[in-house]
Each structure stands twice: as C-alpha cells, then as structure tokens.
Design a protein around this motif. Structure first.
Motif, PDB file in Angstrom:
ATOM      1  N   LEU A 125      -6.110   6.115   6.363  1.00  0.00           N
ATOM      2  CA  LEU A 125      -5.278   6.338   5.174  1.00  0.00           C
ATOM      3  C   LEU A 125      -3.879   5.773   5.360  1.00  0.00           C
ATOM      4  CD1 LEU A 125      -5.942   9.920   3.754  1.00  0.00           C
ATOM      5  CD2 LEU A 125      -6.150   7.742   2.568  1.00  0.00           C
ATOM      6  N   LEU A 126      -3.285   6.025   6.517  1.00  0.00           N
ATOM      7  CA  LEU A 126      -1.935   5.518   6.767  1.00  0.00           C
ATOM      8  C   LEU A 126      -1.896   3.994   6.714  1.00  0.00           C
ATOM      9  CD1 LEU A 126      -0.507   7.784   9.597  1.00  0.00           C
ATOM     10  CD2 LEU A 126       0.083   7.768   7.178  1.00  0.00           C
ATOM     11  N   LEU A 127      -2.877   3.358   7.296  1.00  0.00           N
ATOM     12  CA  LEU A 127      -2.895   1.898   7.281  1.00  0.00           C
ATOM     13  C   LEU A 127      -3.009   1.363   5.860  1.00  0.00           C
ATOM     14  CD1 LEU A 127      -5.046   1.172  10.452  1.00  0.00           C
ATOM     15  CD2 LEU A 127      -2.571   0.901  10.172  1.00  0.00           C
ATOM     16  N   TYR A 128      -3.799   2.031   5.033  1.00  0.00           N
ATOM     17  CA  TYR A 128      -3.877   1.633   3.625  1.00  0.00           C
ATOM     18  C   TYR A 128      -2.517   1.810   2.945  1.00  0.00           C
ATOM     19  CZ  TYR A 128      -4.554   1.601  -1.317  1.00  0.00           C
ATOM     20  OH  TYR A 128      -4.401   1.310  -2.651  1.00  0.00           O
ATOM     21  N   VAL A 129      -1.891   2.958   3.132  1.00  0.00           N
ATOM     22  CA  VAL A 129      -0.604   3.229   2.494  1.00  0.00           C
ATOM     23  C   VAL A 129       0.450   2.235   2.981  1.00  0.00           C
ATOM     24  CG1 VAL A 129       1.254   4.925   2.174  1.00  0.00           C
ATOM     25  CG2 VAL A 129      -1.132   5.676   2.105  1.00  0.00           C
ATOM     26  N   PHE A 130       0.495   1.993   4.285  1.00  0.00           N
ATOM     27  CA  PHE A 130       1.452   1.025   4.819  1.00  0.00           C
ATOM     28  C   PHE A 130       1.225  -0.356   4.202  1.00  0.00           C
ATOM     29  CE2 PHE A 130       1.598   3.397   9.160  1.00  0.00           C
ATOM     30  CZ  PHE A 130       2.489   4.323   8.650  1.00  0.00           C
ATOM     31  N   GLY A 131      -0.003  -0.820   4.241  1.00  0.00           N
ATOM     32  CA  GLY A 131      -0.315  -2.168   3.753  1.00  0.00           C
ATOM     33  C   GLY A 131      -0.008  -2.343   2.280  1.00  0.00           C
ATOM     34  N   HIS A 132      -0.452  -1.411   1.462  1.00  0.00           N
ATOM     35  CA  HIS A 132      -0.214  -1.529   0.027  1.00  0.00           C
ATOM     36  C   HIS A 132       1.277  -1.440  -0.276  1.00  0.00           C
ATOM     37  CE1 HIS A 132      -0.366  -0.996  -4.277  1.00  0.00           C
ATOM     38  NE2 HIS A 132      -1.636  -1.373  -4.246  1.00  0.00           N
ATOM     39  N   THR A 133       1.974  -0.567   0.415  1.00  0.00           N
ATOM     40  CA  THR A 133       3.407  -0.406   0.158  1.00  0.00           C
ATOM     41  C   THR A 133       4.174  -1.647   0.616  1.00  0.00           C
ATOM     42  OG1 THR A 133       3.122   1.978   0.430  1.00  0.00           O
ATOM     43  CG2 THR A 133       5.378   1.142   0.444  1.00  0.00           C
ATOM     44  N   GLN A 134       3.797  -2.225   1.744  1.00  0.00           N
ATOM     45  CA  GLN A 134       4.438  -3.471   2.177  1.00  0.00           C
ATOM     46  C   GLN A 134       4.209  -4.567   1.143  1.00  0.00           C
ATOM     47  OE1 GLN A 134       2.520  -3.448   6.094  1.00  0.00           O
ATOM     48  NE2 GLN A 134       4.536  -3.647   7.031  1.00  0.00           N
ATOM     49  N   ALA A 135       2.982  -4.692   0.652  1.00  0.00           N
ATOM     50  CA  ALA A 135       2.681  -5.708  -0.360  1.00  0.00           C
ATOM     51  C   ALA A 135       3.476  -5.440  -1.638  1.00  0.00           C
ATOM     52  CB  ALA A 135       1.184  -5.734  -0.649  1.00  0.00           C
ATOM     53  N   THR A 136       3.603  -4.183  -2.012  1.00  0.00           N
ATOM     54  CA  THR A 136       4.380  -3.823  -3.202  1.00  0.00           C
ATOM     55  C   THR A 136       5.839  -4.211  -3.023  1.00  0.00           C
ATOM     56  OG1 THR A 136       2.882  -2.005  -3.769  1.00  0.00           O
ATOM     57  CG2 THR A 136       5.126  -1.881  -4.657  1.00  0.00           C
ATOM     58  N   GLN A 137       6.409  -3.888  -1.854  1.00  0.00           N
ATOM     59  CA  GLN A 137       7.806  -4.242  -1.611  1.00  0.00           C
ATOM     60  C   GLN A 137       7.997  -5.754  -1.619  1.00  0.00           C
ATOM     61  OE1 GLN A 137       8.834  -1.773   1.902  1.00  0.00           O
ATOM     62  NE2 GLN A 137      10.264  -0.767   0.511  1.00  0.00           N
ATOM     63  N   ASP A 138       7.092  -6.487  -1.011  1.00  0.00           N
ATOM     64  CA  ASP A 138       7.191  -7.947  -1.006  1.00  0.00           C
ATOM     65  C   ASP A 138       7.112  -8.497  -2.432  1.00  0.00           C
ATOM     66  OD1 ASP A 138       7.380  -7.932   1.759  1.00  0.00           O
ATOM     67  OD2 ASP A 138       5.293  -8.549   2.082  1.00  0.00           O
ATOM     68  N   HIS A 139       6.186  -7.955  -3.212  1.00  0.00           N
ATOM     69  CA  HIS A 139       6.022  -8.416  -4.593  1.00  0.00           C
ATOM     70  C   HIS A 139       7.264  -8.095  -5.425  1.00  0.00           C
ATOM     71  CE1 HIS A 139       4.512  -8.959  -8.638  1.00  0.00           C
ATOM     72  NE2 HIS A 139       3.550  -9.685  -8.106  1.00  0.00           N
ATOM     73  N   ARG A 140       7.795  -6.894  -5.267  1.00  0.00           N
ATOM     74  CA  ARG A 140       8.992  -6.511  -6.025  1.00  0.00           C
ATOM     75  C   ARG A 140      10.184  -7.381  -5.653  1.00  0.00           C
ATOM     76  NH1 ARG A 140       8.643   0.144  -6.189  1.00  0.00           N
ATOM     77  NH2 ARG A 140       6.865   0.227  -7.611  1.00  0.00           N
ATOM     78  N   LEU A 141      10.332  -7.687  -4.374  1.00  0.00           N
ATOM     79  CA  LEU A 141      11.440  -8.546  -3.955  1.00  0.00           C
ATOM     80  C   LEU A 141      11.271  -9.956  -4.528  1.00  0.00           C
ATOM     81  CD1 LEU A 141      14.032  -8.959  -2.324  1.00  0.00           C
ATOM     82  CD2 LEU A 141      12.597  -9.474  -0.343  1.00  0.00           C
ATOM     83  N   ALA A 142      10.059 -10.497  -4.448  1.00  0.00           N
ATOM     84  CA  ALA A 142       9.794 -11.831  -4.998  1.00  0.00           C
ATOM     85  C   ALA A 142      10.024 -11.846  -6.509  1.00  0.00           C
ATOM     86  CB  ALA A 142       8.371 -12.266  -4.668  1.00  0.00           C
ATOM     87  N   SER A 143       9.662 -10.769  -7.161  1.00  0.00           N
ATOM     88  CA  SER A 143       9.890 -10.661  -8.607  1.00  0.00           C
ATOM     89  C   SER A 143      11.378 -10.571  -8.925  1.00  0.00           C
ATOM     90  CB  SER A 143       9.146  -9.430  -9.141  1.00  0.00           C
ATOM     91  OG  SER A 143       9.422  -9.242 -10.502  1.00  0.00           O
ATOM     92  N   ALA A 144      12.115  -9.837  -8.107  1.00  0.00           N
ATOM     93  CA  ALA A 144      13.559  -9.663  -8.339  1.00  0.00           C
ATOM     94  C   ALA A 144      14.319 -10.978  -8.222  1.00  0.00           C
ATOM     95  CB  ALA A 144      14.126  -8.638  -7.362  1.00  0.00           C
ATOM     96  N   VAL A 145      13.837 -11.881  -7.374  1.00  0.00           N
ATOM     97  CA  VAL A 145      14.527 -13.167  -7.212  1.00  0.00           C
ATOM     98  C   VAL A 145      13.884 -14.264  -8.059  1.00  0.00           C
ATOM     99  CG1 VAL A 145      15.430 -12.604  -4.925  1.00  0.00           C
ATOM    100  CG2 VAL A 145      13.237 -13.798  -5.122  1.00  0.00           C
ATOM    101  N   GLY A 146      12.912 -13.902  -8.890  1.00  0.00           N
ATOM    102  CA  GLY A 146      12.333 -14.840  -9.836  1.00  0.00           C
ATOM    103  C   GLY A 146      11.206 -15.708  -9.324  1.00  0.00           C
TER     104      GLY A 146
END
Length: 171
Positions: A125-146
């Motif tokens: 469960l932790l590995l799933y939460v870590f992985g999805h959250t890392q991907a979410t943060q990466d996506h949000r950052l990429a979205s924030a910079v266009g």
C-alpha cells in the motif's frame, strides 16, 4: 541567535517547498537560516539525517484512526499520507526516499501493518501511495510551468488504484 534542530528542519522544508528536492542542499538551507553550512552539522551529522527528519515532519500528523473497519482505517492512513506529502513540493520524493532507505522514525508502515495485520500488505500500500503521489506531484509541477495540461482525474485515479490494491490484499 542560534538555531535549534526544529529551526533547521523547518528551514530545510522551506527550501524544499521553494526550490524542490534537487536544489535542497545543506548550503542552501544554511543560507536560508543565515548561518554557515558548518553550523547545520551541530544539529544533523549529514544530509540523509536531515532528509529523514524532514520526512518525519511531513508525515507527523498521519496516524491510523482507532475507529472503523480495517479497510476504513487503512484508507484513512493512505489518504492522510497522500495529503501530507502533497502539502509540500517534492514531499512524496522525500518521504519515499526516507522509507526506502529506512531512514527516520516515522511509524506509518508499522501503523498500517498493525491495521492490516500484514507487513507485506502495508508495504505494498505504501509503495502505491508513494508512487501515485510522486507522479501527481510531477504532473502538477509540469502543469504549473505549462509543459502539460492539468489532469483533473488525478485524485479519482488515486482512489480507483487504491481500491484495486486493497481488493488484491483482501484476496
């Protein structure tokens, strides 16, 4: 005025949130605190220890609730952990790294293992939460910079994946 360990961790988290993990150096933390880098070593022996302390601070308020079914309690931990990591830039990277190297004193994995009655299930469960959250943060950052368009389905995809993992653990 001298800084406490708490000041050092707070300063490091401020640098992390402003500059990201890649640029969260001991030198930059020291500069943010207005001290020489050598002053940090009075509180922490190395950057790995500081990262562990940062990870512990990020997840400090995440605990398994005492009431509810086993599944409800596990889901509450997973959502609390995700929210805590998303609250600071690159928080998921810091917490996942500390967990992978068994740094820090966070009891989340133990709490989750106790709720589930299964240490391997807790780790999964932790590995799933870590992985999805890392991907979410990466996506949000990429979205924030266009670089990418925002994905409004990230939260729902987390819940769908979490349900699949939970079903797999129940089997």
């Amino acid at each position: 005025m001298s800084n406490s360990l708490d000041d050092v961790v707070s300063g490091a988290l401020g640098v992390l949130d402003t500059h990201g993990l890649e640029f969260c150096s001991m030198r930059r933390v020291a500069s943010a605190l207005g001290v020489q880098p050598s002053a940090l070593y009075h509180h922490v022996p190395d950057k790995q220890t500081l990262l562990a302390l940062m990870a512990d601070r990020i997840v400090a308020d995440v605990h398994a609730p005492v009431d509810g079914s086993r599944e409800q309690r596990a889901l509450a931990v997973c959502h609390g952990l995700r929210d805590a990591m998303l609250s600071i830039r690159d928080g998921a990277d810091v917490v996942a790294t500390a967990s992978a190297f068994r740094l820090g004193a966070s009891g989340i994995e133990s709490d989750l293992a106790e709720v589930l009655g299964d240490r391997d299930g807790a780790r999964t469960l932790l590995l799933y939460v870590f992985g999805h959250t890392q991907a979410t943060q990466d996506h949000r950052l990429a979205s924030a910079v266009g670089v990418l368009e925002a994905d409004p389905d990230l939260d729902a995809s987390f819940d769908r994946g979490l349900a699949i993992v939970m079903r797999g653990l129940a089997d």
